[in-house]
Write an enzyme that holds these catalytic residues in place. Structure first.
Site, PDB file in Angstrom:
ATOM      1  N   ASN A 279      -5.784  -5.985 -12.152  1.00  0.00           N
ATOM      2  CA  ASN A 279      -6.599  -5.405 -13.227  1.00  0.00           C
ATOM      3  C   ASN A 279      -6.430  -3.896 -13.147  1.00  0.00           C
ATOM      4  O   ASN A 279      -6.950  -3.261 -12.235  1.00  0.00           O
ATOM      5  CB  ASN A 279      -8.070  -5.813 -13.024  1.00  0.00           C
ATOM      6  CG  ASN A 279      -8.997  -5.086 -13.984  1.00  0.00           C
ATOM      7  OD1 ASN A 279      -8.546  -4.474 -14.953  1.00  0.00           O
ATOM      8  ND2 ASN A 279     -10.294  -5.157 -13.702  1.00  0.00           N
TER       9      ASN A 279
ATOM     10  N   LYS B 265      -7.593  -1.684 -15.114  1.00  0.00           N
ATOM     11  CA  LYS B 265      -8.733  -0.923 -15.636  1.00  0.00           C
ATOM     12  C   LYS B 265      -8.213   0.151 -16.605  1.00  0.00           C
ATOM     13  O   LYS B 265      -7.253  -0.101 -17.329  1.00  0.00           O
ATOM     14  CB  LYS B 265      -9.563  -0.369 -14.476  1.00  0.00           C
ATOM     15  CG  LYS B 265      -9.912  -1.485 -13.472  1.00  0.00           C
ATOM     16  CD  LYS B 265     -10.929  -1.118 -12.445  1.00  0.00           C
ATOM     17  CE  LYS B 265     -11.194  -2.324 -11.543  1.00  0.00           C
ATOM     18  NZ  LYS B 265     -12.250  -2.088 -10.570  1.00  0.00           N
TER      19      LYS B 265
ATOM     20  N   GLU C 115     -17.611  -3.908 -14.405  1.00  0.00           N
ATOM     21  CA  GLU C 115     -17.748  -2.625 -15.120  1.00  0.00           C
ATOM     22  C   GLU C 115     -18.208  -2.844 -16.557  1.00  0.00           C
ATOM     23  O   GLU C 115     -18.927  -2.010 -17.115  1.00  0.00           O
ATOM     24  CB  GLU C 115     -16.422  -1.850 -15.027  1.00  0.00           C
ATOM     25  CG  GLU C 115     -16.236  -1.312 -13.617  1.00  0.00           C
ATOM     26  CD  GLU C 115     -14.831  -1.449 -13.060  1.00  0.00           C
ATOM     27  OE1 GLU C 115     -13.868  -1.501 -13.843  1.00  0.00           O
ATOM     28  OE2 GLU C 115     -14.703  -1.505 -11.816  1.00  0.00           O
TER      29      GLU C 115
ATOM     30  N   GLU D   1     -16.390 -11.316  -7.770  1.00  0.00           N
ATOM     31  CA  GLU D   1     -16.177  -9.918  -7.387  1.00  0.00           C
ATOM     32  C   GLU D   1     -17.524  -9.290  -7.056  1.00  0.00           C
ATOM     33  O   GLU D   1     -18.235  -8.819  -7.968  1.00  0.00           O
ATOM     34  CB  GLU D   1     -15.534  -9.145  -8.546  1.00  0.00           C
ATOM     35  CG  GLU D   1     -14.185  -9.688  -8.957  1.00  0.00           C
ATOM     36  CD  GLU D   1     -13.353  -8.642  -9.699  1.00  0.00           C
ATOM     37  OE1 GLU D   1     -12.260  -8.334  -9.208  1.00  0.00           O
ATOM     38  OE2 GLU D   1     -13.812  -8.117 -10.715  1.00  0.00           O
TER      39      GLU D   1
ATOM     40  N   GLY E 256     -13.890  -1.206  -5.519  1.00  0.00           N
ATOM     41  CA  GLY E 256     -13.536   0.213  -5.453  1.00  0.00           C
ATOM     42  C   GLY E 256     -14.157   0.958  -4.290  1.00  0.00           C
ATOM     43  O   GLY E 256     -14.162   2.186  -4.265  1.00  0.00           O
TER      44      GLY E 256
ATOM     45  N   SER F 259     -11.729  -4.563  -3.373  1.00  0.00           N
ATOM     46  CA  SER F 259     -11.050  -3.879  -2.271  1.00  0.00           C
ATOM     47  C   SER F 259      -9.974  -4.733  -1.594  1.00  0.00           C
ATOM     48  O   SER F 259      -9.792  -4.666  -0.375  1.00  0.00           O
ATOM     49  CB  SER F 259     -12.069  -3.347  -1.249  1.00  0.00           C
ATOM     50  OG  SER F 259     -12.894  -2.361  -1.859  1.00  0.00           O
TER      51      SER F 259
HETATM   52  P1  13P Z   1     -10.719  -2.844  -6.499  1.00  0.00           P
HETATM   53  O1  13P Z   1      -9.612  -3.744  -6.034  1.00  0.00           O
HETATM   54  O2  13P Z   1     -10.259  -1.479  -6.892  1.00  0.00           O
HETATM   55  O3  13P Z   1     -11.872  -2.859  -5.546  1.00  0.00           O
HETATM   56  O4  13P Z   1     -11.268  -3.480  -7.888  1.00  0.00           O
HETATM   57  C1  13P Z   1     -11.534  -4.840  -7.939  1.00  0.00           C
HETATM   58  C2  13P Z   1     -11.743  -5.216  -9.353  1.00  0.00           C
HETATM   59  O5  13P Z   1     -12.700  -4.814  -9.990  1.00  0.00           O
HETATM   60  C3  13P Z   1     -10.726  -6.072  -9.983  1.00  0.00           C
HETATM   61  O6  13P Z   1     -11.154  -6.554 -11.211  1.00  0.00           O
END
Ligand code: 13P
Length: 259
Positions: free
Chosen positions: A12, A14, A101, A171, A177, A217
């Site tokens: 992802n 983002k 998010e 998640e 993050g 993460s």
């Molecule tokens: P990170 O891998 O950056 O923690 O993000 C996870 C995430 O939100 C994937 O959709």
């Protein structure tokens, strides 16, 4: 086992990578990650980069694409939104729904998530239903209650055949993050809770066939141990999916043989 119960490793992106950066990513990623039949790889670039990704993946049908969000209406006066049908036409097979998010930065409700899951099926997209608890909810011992509320709301009114066609991504918000991933045991426990509830909604066979991914993460260093956890059928990777070399390492992690 359905083909999708093969481990699914997804990136992802983002709000990262426009069309040029997307093309460059795939130029570097493809030689580092030859096609494999024992896993499914998927990418969720920003919607404006989807067609660039589709062009780069044309010679690699093993690299599947999705969008990060859709609106539930098929078309109309909804400035800034994107329909499932449009995403499908531009090359998406999947859509994320209810990402943390979307829920916590943009205020999406459980009911919005339910409508988007239904709209994804209408548009012939596979929804990847994202859910997970916040840190204060975990500290208050509410993990099960929160993720089951999110799951129940998302599948409310959905035909069993559609529930069977879902992907789920657990998640935990505190792991996204932050560099602090859930332990394999935490992930396994949450996934088992979700799978039991999926069996109540759609039967044992469906529950067994629905891939439940872990996200939060994930890095090249922890991917293998997370993938080895019971009931973890794949990974949804954020930050570490932006680097072609690092994501190729994750994508090539050792996985359980599918039966
Ligand atoms: P990170 O891998 O950056 O923690 O993000 C996870 C995430 O939100 C994937 O959709």
């Amino acid at each position: 086992m359905t083909p999708l119960r093969r481990p699914v490793i997804a990136g992802n992106w983002k709000m990262n990578k426009g069309p040029a950066a997307t093309r460059e990513f795939f130029r570097q990623f493809k030689p580092r990650c030859p096609a494999r039949t024992d896993r499914t790889l998927a990418f969720f670039p920003p919607a404006v980069s989807l067609m660039a990704a589709a062009e780069m993946a044309r010679d690699r049908p093993d690299l599947l694409l999705g969008v990060q969000n859709i609106y539930w209406k098929p078309e109309g006066a909804f400035t800034g939104e994107l329909s499932g049908a449009m995403a499908r036409e531009a090359g998406a097979r999947f859509t994320l729904v209810g990402h943390s998010e979307r829920r916590h930065v943009f205020g999406e409700s459980d009911d919005d998530v339910r409508r988007k899951v239904a709209a994804a099926f209408e548009a012939d997209l596979v929804p990847v239903l994202c859910l997970g608890e916040k840190l204060e909810e975990r500290k208050a011992g509410q993990v099960e209650a929160v993720i089951l509320r999110q799951l129940d709301a998302a599948v409310s009114g959905l035909p069993e055949a559609h529930i069977a066609g879902l992907l789920i991504a657990y998640e935990p918000v505190w792991a996204i993050g932050t560099g602090v991933n859930a332990t394999p045991a935490d992930a396994a426990a949450a996934h088992a809770v979700l799978r039991r509830r999926l069996a109540e909604h759609a039967g044992e066979d469906a529950a067994r066939s629905i891939p439940i991914l872990y996200g939060g993460s994930v890095k090249p260093e922890n991917a293998t141990e997370l993938l080895a956890a019971a009931d973890v059928d794949g990974l949804l990777v954020g930050g570490a999916s932006l680097d072609p070399g690092g994501f190729a390492r994750i994508a090539l992690s050792e996985v359980r043989a599918s039966g």
